[in-house]
Design a protein around this motif. Structure first.
Motif, mmCIF file in Angstrom:
data_model
loop_
_atom_site.group_PDB
_atom_site.id
_atom_site.type_symbol
_atom_site.label_atom_id
_atom_site.label_comp_id
_atom_site.label_asym_id
_atom_site.label_seq_id
_atom_site.Cartn_x
_atom_site.Cartn_y
_atom_site.Cartn_z
ATOM 1 N N PRO A 47 -7.171 9.522 -13.116
ATOM 2 C CA PRO A 47 -7.488 8.910 -11.824
ATOM 3 C C PRO A 47 -8.171 7.560 -11.930
ATOM 4 N N GLU A 48 -9.058 7.376 -12.906
ATOM 5 C CA GLU A 48 -9.733 6.083 -13.045
ATOM 6 C C GLU A 48 -8.723 4.995 -13.392
ATOM 7 N N ALA A 49 -7.778 5.311 -14.277
ATOM 8 C CA ALA A 49 -6.740 4.337 -14.621
ATOM 9 C C ALA A 49 -5.873 4.027 -13.407
ATOM 10 N N GLY A 50 -5.631 5.034 -12.555
ATOM 11 C CA GLY A 50 -4.850 4.801 -11.351
ATOM 12 C C GLY A 50 -5.557 3.868 -10.384
ATOM 13 N N MET A 51 -6.873 4.031 -10.236
ATOM 14 C CA MET A 51 -7.641 3.127 -9.385
ATOM 15 C C MET A 51 -7.613 1.717 -9.942
ATOM 16 N N GLN A 52 -7.751 1.608 -11.248
ATOM 17 C CA GLN A 52 -7.707 0.280 -11.868
ATOM 18 C C GLN A 52 -6.349 -0.375 -11.657
ATOM 19 N N ALA A 53 -5.279 0.385 -11.829
ATOM 20 C CA ALA A 53 -3.938 -0.184 -11.681
ATOM 21 C C ALA A 53 -3.719 -0.730 -10.279
ATOM 22 N N ALA A 54 -4.134 0.026 -9.266
ATOM 23 C CA ALA A 54 -3.968 -0.440 -7.886
ATOM 24 C C ALA A 54 -4.744 -1.728 -7.650
ATOM 25 N N ARG A 55 -5.973 -1.768 -8.150
ATOM 26 C CA ARG A 55 -6.797 -2.978 -7.977
ATOM 27 C C ARG A 55 -6.182 -4.174 -8.693
ATOM 28 N N LEU A 56 -5.696 -3.956 -9.903
ATOM 29 C CA LEU A 56 -5.155 -5.059 -10.695
ATOM 30 C C LEU A 56 -3.847 -5.569 -10.115
ATOM 31 N N CYS A 57 -3.024 -4.661 -9.598
ATOM 32 C CA CYS A 57 -1.793 -5.105 -8.942
ATOM 33 C C CYS A 57 -2.121 -5.965 -7.732
ATOM 34 N N ALA A 58 -3.130 -5.567 -6.968
ATOM 35 C CA ALA A 58 -3.543 -6.379 -5.821
ATOM 36 C C ALA A 58 -4.101 -7.726 -6.279
ATOM 37 N N LEU A 59 -4.809 -7.719 -7.403
ATOM 38 C CA LEU A 59 -5.394 -8.952 -7.921
ATOM 39 C C LEU A 59 -4.327 -10.013 -8.182
ATOM 40 N N VAL A 60 -3.161 -9.596 -8.667
ATOM 41 C CA VAL A 60 -2.111 -10.575 -8.965
ATOM 42 C C VAL A 60 -1.130 -10.755 -7.806
ATOM 43 N N GLY A 61 -1.405 -10.105 -6.661
ATOM 44 C CA GLY A 61 -0.615 -10.415 -5.486
ATOM 45 C C GLY A 61 0.303 -9.349 -4.945
ATOM 46 N N PHE A 62 0.232 -8.093 -5.442
ATOM 47 C CA PHE A 62 1.058 -7.030 -4.871
ATOM 48 C C PHE A 62 0.710 -6.863 -3.389
ATOM 49 N N ALA A 63 1.703 -6.447 -2.608
ATOM 50 C CA ALA A 63 1.528 -6.338 -1.157
ATOM 51 C C ALA A 63 0.861 -5.043 -0.734
ATOM 52 N N GLY A 64 0.871 -4.009 -1.586
ATOM 53 C CA GLY A 64 0.294 -2.740 -1.182
ATOM 54 C C GLY A 64 0.258 -1.751 -2.316
ATOM 55 N N THR A 65 -0.302 -0.570 -2.037
ATOM 56 C CA THR A 65 -0.386 0.501 -3.022
ATOM 57 C C THR A 65 -0.189 1.844 -2.334
ATOM 58 N N SER A 66 0.336 2.802 -3.077
ATOM 59 C CA SER A 66 0.453 4.171 -2.561
ATOM 60 C C SER A 66 -0.855 4.942 -2.715
ATOM 61 N N ASN A 67 -1.812 4.390 -3.444
ATOM 62 C CA ASN A 67 -3.067 5.068 -3.776
ATOM 63 C C ASN A 67 -4.032 4.978 -2.593
ATOM 64 N N VAL A 68 -4.224 6.087 -1.911
ATOM 65 C CA VAL A 68 -5.042 6.102 -0.699
ATOM 66 C C VAL A 68 -6.485 5.694 -0.993
ATOM 67 N N ALA A 69 -7.064 6.249 -2.050
ATOM 68 C CA ALA A 69 -8.458 5.937 -2.374
ATOM 69 C C ALA A 69 -8.628 4.459 -2.694
ATOM 70 N N ALA A 70 -7.685 3.894 -3.446
ATOM 71 C CA ALA A 70 -7.767 2.474 -3.791
ATOM 72 C C ALA A 70 -7.584 1.599 -2.560
ATOM 73 N N ALA A 71 -6.694 2.012 -1.663
ATOM 74 C CA ALA A 71 -6.487 1.246 -0.433
ATOM 75 C C ALA A 71 -7.793 1.146 0.351
ATOM 76 N N ARG A 72 -8.515 2.266 0.427
ATOM 77 C CA ARG A 72 -9.787 2.267 1.159
ATOM 78 C C ARG A 72 -10.868 1.492 0.419
#
Length: 448
Positions: free
Chosen positions: A160-185
């Motif tokens: 789960p920690e790696a999943g949170m990091q991945a969502a954050r890092l994808c957003a950092l480089v410009g991804f439009a969204g994530t399926s990860n509810v916790a990361a979105a919040r």
């Protein structure tokens, strides 16, 4: 589990010995990547913010000392010198989002030797994984050529920690969204998701599934159309959208087969049904190579959902990184091991136009027309400024990416820039090497 005891044992044994020997002088350690992974033309610095968080709260407590003693099978009193140790050093680092290359320090720590040693494992853990994932995600952004990307990696990341990091890092480089509810919040990232094949299978028919989903979620919906027969699924989706009067921003998702060919057939069918506004999203084992191939062939795809290969940085899941002592008690230090030679002294990276970098000493004047990359981010164990917003890191990334040479931006066969060494760093390296070789009785090597 304590953050302090989540470390390699040798950090503890070395730090304890330093304390016993009263070796508490200031030490500077440099964290850098020796060589870029194959297929990489650059890296994106990431992981600094969580690393600073970790350093800010670092303190060895009684329970930690007891854990150390237990794994070493020694009396707690033997480990007592470690109790109360916290991090009150200085950190200079490359801010998150900046593009970096091999041989350049991502971070340098200056602190009393036992402190600087104890935090090694945590810093390598936090910076290396996140830099690898951010760099993979950045290459997907290049491959997508302006089309939106969504992070679908959570279910395949390594915890789960790696999943949170991945969502954050994808957003950092410009991804439009994530399926990860916790990361979105937590990070303020738009949440995105559709439905699984199991949802379709649970209903009596594909059409029944689509209609039920639309009843529950009347806002823009995305229908997964390839559970049984993709052509029929597209036609059914178009019919349901028309029947229910669902407007723009709706989409279909393709998750299997030859995605380019399926997208072309789907686009034709949707347009024929009068649904030119319905977007096509594709997923299914994609990374920058798959995305680039679909873009090259001109597939009518509006957005890409990427997961497994990006969240795990599948083709380059680790970095050949090191955390090395470069100065102790004002003495420059270096390592002479074969294939692992390090350069001595605290350093700075001076960046010129076109991301032409010079690695020099931290105390030398910047060459004309350059800017220093490493900034003071912690003094006395305290942050020098509040945590940077994701949008700030993304702006840094976008500026550096725009200046990156074209050969380094390539998805296939990139050529990475090679930083130069300053004259002062080169001279100091020669002096320290000579001193160490004389101390060891090693014959001096001829120049070059």
């Amino acid at each position: 589990m304590s953050e302090v005891t989540t470390t390699d044992l040798y950090e503890v044994t070395m730090a304890l010995s330093y304390l016993r020997e009263d070796m508490r002088g200031p030490a500077t350690f440099s964290l850098f990547v020796r060589d870029l992974p194959p297929g990489r033309g650059f890296l994106v610095a990431a992981g600094l913010e969580p690393a600073l968080d970790r350093l800010s709260r670092y303190r060895v407590g009684q329970a930690d000392v007891e854990e150390f003693a237990a794994v070493l099978h020694r009396p707690v009193a033997d480990l007592a010198p470690l109790q109360g140790l916290s991090f009150d050093g200085q950190v200079r680092a490359v801010p998150e989002g900046r593009i970096v290359f091999a041989g350049e320090p991502l971070l340098e720590v200056t602190a009393p030797l036992p402190q600087a040693q104890l935090v090694e494992t945590a810093l390598l853990m936090l910076l290396c994984h996140q830099t690898a994932v951010a760099s993979k995600a950045a290459r997907c952004m290049l491959a997508a050529a302006g089309r939106p990307l969504v992070d679908f990696s959570l279910r395949r990341t390594h915890g789960p920690e790696a999943g949170m990091q991945a969502a954050r890092l994808c957003a950092l480089v410009g991804f439009a969204g994530t399926s990860n509810v916790a990361a979105a919040r937590r990070y303020g990232i738009p949440a995105a998701g559709t439905m699984a094949h199991s949802y379709i299978e649970a209903f009596a028919s594909e059409e029944a599934a689509f209609r039920a989903f639309a009843r529950t979620h009347p806002g823009p919906v995305t229908f997964l159309v390839d559970t049984y027969d993709t052509a029929r699924g597209v036609a059914t989706a178009a019919r349901v959208l028309n029947d229910l009067g669902l407007g723009p921003e709706c989409a279909i998702r393709l998750d299997s087969g030859e995605l380019g060919a399926e997208a072309r057939r789907a686009r034709t069918a949707l347009d024929a049904a009068g649904r030119e506004d319905v977007r096509i999203i594709v997923s299914g084992g994609l990374d920058e190579y798959g995305v680039a191939a679909l873009v090259r062939e001109g597939a009518p795809i509006d957005a890409f959902a990427v997961g497994t290969k990006v969240g795990t940085a599948a083709d380059a899941p680790y970095l050949d990184a090191a955390y090395k002592l470069v100065e102790y008690d004002a003495r420059p230090m270096m390592k002479l091991s074969v294939s692992k030679v390090t350069a001595p002294g605290p350093k700075q990276v001076f960046r010129g136009p076109g991301l032409r970098d010079v690695v020099g000493l931290a105390n030398e004047e910047p060459p004309a027309g350059t800017e220093p990359l490493l900034r003071p981010v912690m003094r006395g164990g305290l942050r020098t400024e509040p945590p940077a917003a994701l949008s700030t890191a993304r702006a840094r990334f976008e500026a550096d990416l725009a200046a990156l040479p074209e050969e380094a931006r390539r998805v296939d066969g990139p050529i990475a820039p090679v930083p130069a060494a300053s004259m002062r760093l080169t001279a100091l390296t020669a002096i320290v090497r000579h001193r160490l070789e004389e101390q060891a009785g090693t014959p001096r090597r001829p120049p070059g």
